[in-house]
Design a protein around this motif. Structure first.
Motif, PDB file in Angstrom:
ATOM      1  N   ASN A 261      38.093  60.194 -41.237  1.00  0.00           N
ATOM      2  CA  ASN A 261      38.041  61.545 -41.805  1.00  0.00           C
ATOM      3  C   ASN A 261      37.412  61.505 -43.187  1.00  0.00           C
ATOM      4  O   ASN A 261      37.429  60.461 -43.876  1.00  0.00           O
ATOM      5  N   THR A 262      36.867  62.643 -43.602  1.00  0.00           N
ATOM      6  CA  THR A 262      36.305  62.725 -44.952  1.00  0.00           C
ATOM      7  C   THR A 262      37.395  62.440 -45.982  1.00  0.00           C
ATOM      8  O   THR A 262      38.562  62.779 -45.789  1.00  0.00           O
ATOM      9  N   PRO A 325      31.190  64.808 -43.572  1.00  0.00           N
ATOM     10  CA  PRO A 325      31.384  64.561 -42.149  1.00  0.00           C
ATOM     11  C   PRO A 325      30.076  64.178 -41.465  1.00  0.00           C
ATOM     12  O   PRO A 325      28.986  64.328 -42.024  1.00  0.00           O
ATOM     13  N   ASP A 348      32.657  58.184 -36.123  1.00  0.00           N
ATOM     14  CA  ASP A 348      32.644  59.647 -36.104  1.00  0.00           C
ATOM     15  C   ASP A 348      33.545  60.139 -37.231  1.00  0.00           C
ATOM     16  O   ASP A 348      34.770  60.003 -37.163  1.00  0.00           O
ATOM     17  N   VAL A 349      32.939  60.723 -38.253  1.00  0.00           N
ATOM     18  CA  VAL A 349      33.676  61.184 -39.433  1.00  0.00           C
ATOM     19  C   VAL A 349      33.874  62.694 -39.323  1.00  0.00           C
ATOM     20  O   VAL A 349      32.906  63.461 -39.259  1.00  0.00           O
ATOM     21  N   GLN A 350      35.128  63.128 -39.290  1.00  0.00           N
ATOM     22  CA  GLN A 350      35.473  64.541 -39.186  1.00  0.00           C
ATOM     23  C   GLN A 350      35.981  65.056 -40.531  1.00  0.00           C
ATOM     24  O   GLN A 350      36.579  64.304 -41.307  1.00  0.00           O
ATOM     25  N   GLY A 351      35.750  66.347 -40.783  1.00  0.00           N
ATOM     26  CA  GLY A 351      36.270  66.932 -42.017  1.00  0.00           C
ATOM     27  C   GLY A 351      35.410  68.084 -42.492  1.00  0.00           C
ATOM     28  O   GLY A 351      34.433  68.488 -41.852  1.00  0.00           O
ATOM     29  N   GLU A 353      32.759  70.265 -44.682  1.00  0.00           N
ATOM     30  CA  GLU A 353      31.453  70.014 -45.290  1.00  0.00           C
ATOM     31  C   GLU A 353      31.599  69.877 -46.804  1.00  0.00           C
ATOM     32  O   GLU A 353      32.518  70.450 -47.411  1.00  0.00           O
TER      33      GLU A 353
END
Length: 362
Positions: A261-262, A325, A348-351, A353
């Motif tokens: 994650n971010t 992300p 895969d980086v989620q979060g 912008e």
């Protein structure tokens, strides 16, 4: 080349539009058969059919890592390594007979603290193997890194050695019998992490990857059962160059990307099993904010490294920050290995912008 629509789609999805222009041309390997003949009916029948697999996936889960060291006095660890020969898929429809430590590639990570003692039991079960094996730990003072004393033939009783982890660092281990290049290419390598006495900086995620070359008598993506090609190995012309034994394994169409994650940090431990090729290790869309070159955990890490050479038989560790992300693609920057041979993994980086750092529509 990547000859099937499925393989081409998987690669393009993982690489993104910028990589599309690179997918052209073919990569040759040694000819699996001499097709010269006077008979028009005597043609090359290609590979034998793909075989039934012994394991659902050959790729070790990159999060399959022992917990960080949380002790401050020397400990003793009883560890067993067992060799296992398994048939698995390099990619869908492509099977290969791997040699492994523990049934997956790379072998299990061993994690100890500097000054700890390791009691190692090494076993070559006679019902799973037809070869002689041993294990050479680059973290061991001793003949062959322990290989001399651990050499076993199928049916031999398990053997034991004991060693003290005298020096800190991240190190490789591998099979070291006379035909070690074939055994390593077939999957027999792993990593031993000897943490410094004061430990390592805390991070949110740790991942474990191992790169190696696979030399087969088929073409990339050619469905069927691929045999080992010794001539290709001697020429150092691999069919595949992969992370954790599987082509494009850590992508959406493989076993799935790694995840973060971010705002988080990650440390990636990387072992280049080889047996022959240098890796140019690079995170697309990121940098190694702290880079522990050649597995050196005692010196101050290098900072903001874009691409780093990792010789065969060497490890490294790199830390990343994730301010934005999106996919971070880990590659060998010898890019034909990415486009044609399988050397690609994704985090895969989620979060949310973060337009102050990156804005696609300013």
């Amino acid at each position: 080349m990547i000859p099937t629509d499925t393989n081409r789609r998987r690669f393009l999805q993982a690489m993104g539009a910028a990589g599309a222009v690179a997918v052209a041309g073919c990569t040759g390997t040694s000819d699996p058969a001499d097709t010269g003949t006077d008979s028009e009916d005597d043609t090359d029948e290609g590979l034998p059919p793909a075989e039934d697999v012994d394991v659902d996936r050959i790729a070790r889960d990159p999060t399959d890592i022992p917990d960080p060291v949380d002790w401050d006095e020397p400990r003793t660890h009883d560890i067993t390594l067992e060799t296992e020969r398994v048939t698995a898929e390099i990619e869908p429809g492509v099977t290969f007979e791997y040699m492994t430590f523990g049934g997956q590639v790379p072998g299990p990570m061993v994690r100890v603290r500097q000054g700890d003692t390791v009691n190692l039991t090494f076993d070559v079960p006679d019902d799973m193997n037809i070869d002689m094996h041993n294990v050479d730990f680059h973290a061991v003072y001793g003949p062959g890194g322990g290989a001399d004393a651990t050499t076993l033939a199928p049916g031999d009783d398990p053997t034991q050695i004991s060693f003290t982890a005298e020096y800190a660092g991240a190190f490789i281990y591998h099979c070291a019998v006379p035909n070690m290049d074939q055994h390593i290419s077939s999957g027999m390598f792993g990593s031993i992490l000897v943490e410094p006495e004061d430990g390592l900086p805390e991070v949110d995620h740790e991942f474990y990857l191992g790169q190696h070359e696979i030399y087969t008598d088929g073409e990339v993506g050619e469905e069927g059962h691929h045999g080992f090609d010794f001539d290709a190995m001697k020429k150092e012309e691999p069919t595949y160059v992969v992370f954790n034994g599987q082509a494009y394994g850590f992508t959406e169409d493989g076993v799935g990307p790694m995840e973060a994650n971010t705002g988080e940090t990650a440390r990636v431990y990387f072992a280049n099993g080889g047996p022959n090729l240098l890796s140019s290790w690079h995170p697309i869309g990121n940098v190694w904010s702290n880079y522990y070159r050649d597995g050196d955990l005692l010196s101050e890490p290098d900072n903001n490294i874009e691409t780093a050479p990792i010789a065969p038989g060497t490890t490294a560790a790199g830390e990343m920050e994730f301010p934005v992300p999106g996919p971070v693609k880990i590659v060998d920057h010898a890019l034909s290995r990415v486009v044609h041979k399988g050397a690609l993994g994704v985090i895969d980086v989620q979060g949310e912008e973060n337009p102050d750092v990156y804005d696609e529509d300013p």
